[in-house]
Write a protein that holds these residues in place. Structure first.
Motif, short mmCIF file in Angstrom:
data_model
loop_
_atom_site.label_atom_id
_atom_site.label_comp_id
_atom_site.label_asym_id
_atom_site.label_seq_id
_atom_site.Cartn_x
_atom_site.Cartn_y
_atom_site.Cartn_z
N UNK A 105 0.63 -1.23 -0.02
CA UNK A 105 0.06 -0.02 -0.45
C UNK A 105 0.60 1.41 0.62
N UNK A 106 2.07 0.95 0.76
CA UNK A 106 3.30 2.59 0.42
C UNK A 106 3.25 2.74 -0.79
N UNK A 107 3.82 4.10 -1.20
CA UNK A 107 3.90 4.50 -2.48
C UNK A 107 5.66 4.69 -2.96
N UNK A 108 6.50 3.97 -4.20
CA UNK A 108 7.45 4.35 -3.14
C UNK A 108 8.18 4.94 -5.14
N UNK A 109 9.62 5.58 -5.08
CA UNK A 109 9.97 6.53 -6.52
C UNK A 109 10.50 5.62 -7.07
N UNK A 110 10.08 5.18 -8.27
CA UNK A 110 10.53 4.11 -9.50
C UNK A 110 10.83 4.84 -10.73
N UNK A 111 12.40 5.58 -11.24
CA UNK A 111 12.36 5.81 -13.03
C UNK A 111 12.29 4.62 -13.35
N UNK A 112 11.36 5.08 -14.29
CA UNK A 112 11.62 3.79 -15.83
C UNK A 112 12.38 4.01 -16.97
N UNK A 113 13.36 3.86 -16.17
CA UNK A 113 14.79 4.00 -17.35
C UNK A 113 15.50 2.76 -17.27
N UNK A 114 14.79 1.54 -17.35
CA UNK A 114 16.08 -0.32 -17.40
C UNK A 114 17.49 0.29 -18.07
N UNK A 115 18.76 0.25 -17.46
CA UNK A 115 19.74 0.03 -18.19
C UNK A 115 20.86 -1.86 -17.73
N UNK A 116 21.37 -1.57 -18.45
CA UNK A 116 22.35 -2.56 -17.18
C UNK A 116 23.70 -3.89 -18.56
N UNK A 117 24.25 -3.80 -18.27
CA UNK A 117 25.09 -4.85 -18.91
C UNK A 117 24.86 -6.64 -18.89
N UNK A 118 24.17 -7.30 -18.04
CA UNK A 118 23.91 -8.34 -17.76
C UNK A 118 22.47 -9.50 -18.76
N UNK A 119 22.45 -8.79 -19.93
CA UNK A 119 22.00 -9.08 -20.96
C UNK A 119 22.11 -10.12 -21.50
N UNK A 120 21.25 -10.74 -22.09
CA UNK A 120 21.66 -12.27 -23.05
C UNK A 120 22.36 -11.26 -24.24
N UNK A 121 21.86 -9.87 -24.70
CA UNK A 121 22.11 -9.77 -25.80
C UNK A 121 23.86 -9.03 -25.79
N UNK A 122 24.34 -9.06 -24.68
CA UNK A 122 25.80 -8.76 -24.74
C UNK A 122 27.05 -10.24 -24.24
N UNK A 123 26.35 -11.26 -24.65
CA UNK A 123 26.34 -12.27 -25.18
C UNK A 123 26.94 -12.85 -26.64
N UNK A 124 27.96 -13.84 -26.84
CA UNK A 124 28.07 -14.84 -27.86
C UNK A 124 27.39 -15.80 -27.27
N UNK A 125 26.40 -16.55 -28.57
CA UNK A 125 25.86 -17.75 -28.69
C UNK A 125 26.92 -18.87 -27.97
N UNK A 126 26.39 -19.56 -27.09
CA UNK A 126 27.30 -20.52 -26.34
C UNK A 126 26.75 -21.59 -25.75
N UNK A 127 26.89 -22.73 -25.07
CA UNK A 127 26.20 -24.68 -24.51
C UNK A 127 26.21 -23.66 -23.29
N UNK A 128 26.84 -23.70 -22.34
CA UNK A 128 26.51 -23.63 -21.43
C UNK A 128 26.31 -22.28 -20.52
N UNK A 129 25.42 -21.84 -20.06
CA UNK A 129 25.80 -20.09 -19.56
C UNK A 129 25.73 -20.44 -17.32
N UNK A 130 27.03 -19.80 -17.48
CA UNK A 130 27.19 -20.03 -16.21
C UNK A 130 26.80 -18.02 -15.66
N UNK A 131 26.00 -18.43 -14.51
CA UNK A 131 25.50 -17.01 -13.03
C UNK A 131 26.15 -16.89 -11.77
N UNK A 132 26.63 -16.19 -11.50
CA UNK A 132 28.03 -16.08 -11.23
C UNK A 132 27.40 -14.76 -9.56
N UNK A 133 27.10 -15.16 -8.37
CA UNK A 133 26.35 -14.60 -7.50
C UNK A 133 26.49 -14.85 -6.34
N UNK A 134 27.20 -13.40 -5.65
CA UNK A 134 27.56 -13.39 -4.10
C UNK A 134 26.52 -12.54 -3.02
#
Ligand code: A2P
Length: 279
Positions: A105-134
């Protein structure tokens, strides 16, 4: 005679780019996730981030309030009708000390301008994808793991998540468990899609079935033996990195040693990296 009700009783929006919180879940005293309404015009690619926040305290001199914004990876997939975020709580953090108290019910501010490098478009085709997170670096992968393209593009999807304590793995573990029941993925990819996923959670400061930093477990070869895959190679493997700064830098060096090259939206290559957004 009935009193005339004027329409001025309607709440006047007080925030620019306001969205409404629909759900909040707390995982540990350091971690929580929340969902908000999605602006109708917002299109994004799974893995991207937006700026979100709250109004700051009034300036003591002018009394004016400025928005207090931070970059947050969108944790929900691009097709979801709401937006999900996964956040740390920093007790004296300017934003998260307050954000952790939000309620549906609370409001927050969200600027609707998405950006980022972790997208499929930034990778060449491959067999296996690794997502490494901490830690909260899991967030963009929570989006990508619910994105059909991830399973269309790769035969195998490996997600590693290193956290200090066992409780910090809950959000990721629940999400991966939930994938089995994901209607869209089952419909688009077929029910075997989740068998492509290998989940490799590790902890560093509390006992769990697999202890240690993923970087150390890769250097010793233990992670590859556990997962039943060879070390990364530019011919077959693609990777996305999202965690704390030291982790991002160390893993980036390791991937370069395996021969992988960093990619970008404008120049797709073998891996991409982004930092987790801390308060
Ligand atoms: P450690 O406990 O050994 O520092 P944080 O909560 O500080 O962001 O850390 C999240 C997780 O990332 C922790 O398990 C931490 O391990 C691990 N970590 C921190 N730095 C690195 C690094 N350079 N390489 C691999 N893992 C790291």
């Amino acid at each position: 005679q009935k009193p005339v009700t004027l329409d001025t009783a309607k709440p006047v929006p007080t925030l620019p780019d306001a969205q409404t919180v629909t759900d909040v879940k707390h995982y540990t005293d350091r971690l929580f996730s929340f969902r908000v309404t999605r602006p109708a015009s917002l299109r994004f690619r799974s893995g991207e981030f937006v700026m979100i926040g709250l109004m700051g305290d009034p300036d003591p001199k002018t009394g004016k309030q400025k928005p207090l914004l931070r970059a947050y990876s969108i944790a929900s997939p691009s097709w979801d009708e709401e937006l999900e975020f996964y956040s740390i709580k920093v007790q004296d953090g300017p934003l998260t000390s307050r954000l952790q108290h939000i309620q549906p019910g609370d409001d927050l501010i969200l600027r609707p301008k998405p950006v980022g490098t972790l997208v499929h478009d930034a990778l060449l085709p491959g067999k296996r994808i690794w997502f490494f997170a901490t830690g909260t670096g899991f967030a963009p992968f929570a989006s990508l793991l619910r994105e059909p393209q991830t399973y269309e593009d790769y035969d195998e999807v490996i997600i590693t998540h290193t956290c200090r304590e066992v409780g910090e793995l809950t959000y990721g573990r629940d999400l991966i468990e939930g994938l089995k029941q994901d209607e869209l993925l089952n419909e688009v990819i077929g029910e075997g899609f989740w068998k492509k996923i290998k989940y490799y959670p590790t902890t560093t400061r509390e006992e769990s079935p697999k202890m240690g930093r993923i970087t150390d477990l890769m250097r010793s070869g233990e992670a590859f033996a556990d997962l039943g895959v060879p070390p990364l190679s530019p011919e077959t493997d693609r990777a996305m990195i999202c965690g704390n700064l030291a982790f991002n830098l160390e893993l980036k060096d390791m991937l370069e040693e395996y021969g992988l090259v960093e990619g970008a939206n404008s120049n797709p290559q073998h891996y991409v990296v982004e930092k987790a957004f801390l308060d």
